[in-house]
Design a protein around this motif. Structure first.
Motif, PDB file in Angstrom:
ATOM      1  N   UNK A 148      32.031 -72.070 -28.050  1.00  0.00           N
ATOM      2  CA  UNK A 148      32.267 -70.773 -27.427  1.00  0.00           C
ATOM      3  C   UNK A 148      33.489 -70.851 -26.518  1.00  0.00           C
ATOM      4  N   UNK A 149      34.307 -69.830 -26.559  1.00  0.00           N
ATOM      5  CA  UNK A 149      35.515 -69.791 -25.743  1.00  0.00           C
ATOM      6  C   UNK A 149      36.766 -70.219 -26.474  1.00  0.00           C
ATOM      7  N   UNK A 150      36.619 -70.808 -27.659  1.00  0.00           N
ATOM      8  CA  UNK A 150      37.785 -71.183 -28.446  1.00  0.00           C
ATOM      9  C   UNK A 150      38.474 -69.933 -28.989  1.00  0.00           C
ATOM     10  N   UNK A 151      39.726 -70.099 -29.398  1.00  0.00           N
ATOM     11  CA  UNK A 151      40.524 -68.973 -29.884  1.00  0.00           C
ATOM     12  C   UNK A 151      40.921 -69.202 -31.334  1.00  0.00           C
ATOM     13  N   UNK A 152      40.789 -68.163 -32.142  1.00  0.00           N
ATOM     14  CA  UNK A 152      41.050 -68.240 -33.577  1.00  0.00           C
ATOM     15  C   UNK A 152      42.207 -67.309 -33.930  1.00  0.00           C
ATOM     16  N   UNK A 153      43.166 -67.826 -34.675  1.00  0.00           N
ATOM     17  CA  UNK A 153      44.214 -66.988 -35.250  1.00  0.00           C
ATOM     18  C   UNK A 153      43.662 -66.378 -36.535  1.00  0.00           C
ATOM     19  N   UNK A 154      43.600 -65.067 -36.602  1.00  0.00           N
ATOM     20  CA  UNK A 154      43.073 -64.367 -37.779  1.00  0.00           C
ATOM     21  C   UNK A 154      44.257 -63.766 -38.527  1.00  0.00           C
ATOM     22  N   UNK A 169      31.176 -65.522 -29.271  1.00  0.00           N
ATOM     23  CA  UNK A 169      31.862 -65.910 -28.044  1.00  0.00           C
ATOM     24  C   UNK A 169      33.218 -66.514 -28.288  1.00  0.00           C
ATOM     25  N   UNK A 170      33.830 -66.200 -29.422  1.00  0.00           N
ATOM     26  CA  UNK A 170      35.147 -66.740 -29.760  1.00  0.00           C
ATOM     27  C   UNK A 170      36.225 -65.698 -29.511  1.00  0.00           C
ATOM     28  N   UNK A 171      37.336 -66.136 -28.955  1.00  0.00           N
ATOM     29  CA  UNK A 171      38.494 -65.271 -28.816  1.00  0.00           C
ATOM     30  C   UNK A 171      39.304 -65.287 -30.095  1.00  0.00           C
ATOM     31  N   UNK A 172      40.251 -64.376 -30.208  1.00  0.00           N
ATOM     32  CA  UNK A 172      41.065 -64.329 -31.422  1.00  0.00           C
ATOM     33  C   UNK A 172      42.419 -63.700 -31.130  1.00  0.00           C
ATOM     34  N   UNK A 173      43.359 -64.041 -31.995  1.00  0.00           N
ATOM     35  CA  UNK A 173      44.668 -63.404 -32.025  1.00  0.00           C
ATOM     36  C   UNK A 173      44.796 -62.762 -33.410  1.00  0.00           C
ATOM     37  N   UNK A 174      44.751 -61.437 -33.506  1.00  0.00           N
ATOM     38  CA  UNK A 174      44.867 -60.792 -34.818  1.00  0.00           C
ATOM     39  C   UNK A 174      46.315 -60.790 -35.298  1.00  0.00           C
ATOM     40  N   UNK A 199      46.283 -71.179 -30.501  1.00  0.00           N
ATOM     41  CA  UNK A 199      44.968 -71.003 -31.099  1.00  0.00           C
ATOM     42  C   UNK A 199      44.368 -72.353 -31.486  1.00  0.00           C
ATOM     43  N   UNK A 200      43.042 -72.411 -31.510  1.00  0.00           N
ATOM     44  CA  UNK A 200      42.339 -73.653 -31.814  1.00  0.00           C
ATOM     45  C   UNK A 200      42.033 -73.815 -33.294  1.00  0.00           C
ATOM     46  N   UNK A 201      42.049 -72.723 -34.047  1.00  0.00           N
ATOM     47  CA  UNK A 201      41.742 -72.766 -35.476  1.00  0.00           C
ATOM     48  C   UNK A 201      42.376 -71.557 -36.137  1.00  0.00           C
ATOM     49  N   UNK A 202      42.468 -71.619 -37.475  1.00  0.00           N
ATOM     50  CA  UNK A 202      43.072 -70.540 -38.248  1.00  0.00           C
ATOM     51  C   UNK A 202      42.037 -69.991 -39.234  1.00  0.00           C
TER      52      UNK A 202
END
Length: 279
Positions: A148-154, A169-174, A199-202
């Protein structure tokens, strides 16, 4: 039909091996029996924005391969070029979406989505377009192994995916080449590579195969050791072949897609390192 196991590392490598017949039967001896496009516009009940889809699909025996394109980008002549053509010729077609759809059909024919090939079938219940979209989104997001709290590039904005990320609970960058804004007014960035560093993942649409943006993302994920999970209506049989070469997991959704039918459906999930994987 027993597929030939050959390690590949890039999409271009996979395409070259298929052309050479290194992944299965001679593609020059396999012909496309049907070629068609699917066009739709949708606005789910309760949502303030909608979207449009256009997909090229090719049928090879029992298999259908697909590649999504921007609406209006595919010339009408593409369908006529494909129907009755041998797969080898289409793997060298000048239009990238045709090459992707042909490769997808060929690999679906050689390596269908079965447990022996590493696929985990996940049922999608019958329901409204929004209910099915949300069910598909949950199946995709569950493939991310993040705190929770990690950020995902979508990459390839789907509002139900963003909603599912928030629920965990994940953040994202659209991110999307079209830019614009999400359902909730969040700005959509257009440069995926520039945004990836924060971002932490894609989480990446298979549509990137057809528009040429997939390989830079795969290389970045491999270089930086980040998870790259794909949701694949485009290239559902292609992307599992790249597991372990920058791709960590795939949610494969071959034609017919969830938005075409209100009945029950199935998606197929793959994870790198699973025995029997589609490598």
């Amino acid at each position: 039909m027993t597929p030939v196991t050959v390690d590949v590392t890039t999409y271009d490598d996979l395409l070259a091996r298929a052309r050479a017949g290194a992944l299965g039967p001679d593609p020059a001896a396999r012909r496309i029996s049907a070629a068609f496009t699917t066009r739709q516009a949708v606005r789910h009940a309760g949502r303030g924005t909608g979207y449009r889809n256009e997909v090229l699909s090719l049928r090879l025996a029992e298999a259908v391969g697909s590649c999504a394109v921007e609406p209006g980008a595919l010339p009408d002549s593409a369908v006529e070029d494909c129907v009755g053509a041998d797969v080898a010729r289409l793997l060298e077609h000048p239009l990238p979406p045709v090459r992707v759809a042909a490769l997808d059909a060929y690999l679906m024919h050689v390596t269908p989505h079965l447990p022996d090939h590493g696929a985990e079938a996940v049922p999608l219940p019958a329901g409204t377009s929004l209910e099915k979209s949300r069910a598909r989104a949950r199946a995709v997001v569950e493939l991310l192994d993040l705190p929770s709290g990690a950020t995902v590039l979508v990459v390839g904005v789907v509002n139900s995916l963003l909603e599912a990320l928030r629920s965990r609970g994940l953040g994202y960058v659209p991110c999307d080449l079209k830019g614009g804004a999400t359902e909730w007014g969040e700005a959509v960035v257009t440069d995926a590579l520039a945004a990836a560093d924060r971002c932490d993942a894609l989480l990446v649409s298979g549509m990137t195969l057809g528009n040429g943006t997939f390989e830079p993302l795969r290389r970045l994920a491999l270089r930086q050791g980040k998870q790259l999970v794909t949701f694949a209506q485009t290239g559902s049989a292609v992307l599992p072949r790249l597991l372990g070469s920058g791709v960590s997991a795939v949610c494969a959704e071959p034609y017919p897609f969830f938005w075409l039918d209100g009945g029950a459906g199935t998606v197929h999930r793959y994870r790198a390192g699973r025995p029997g994987g589609a490598r």
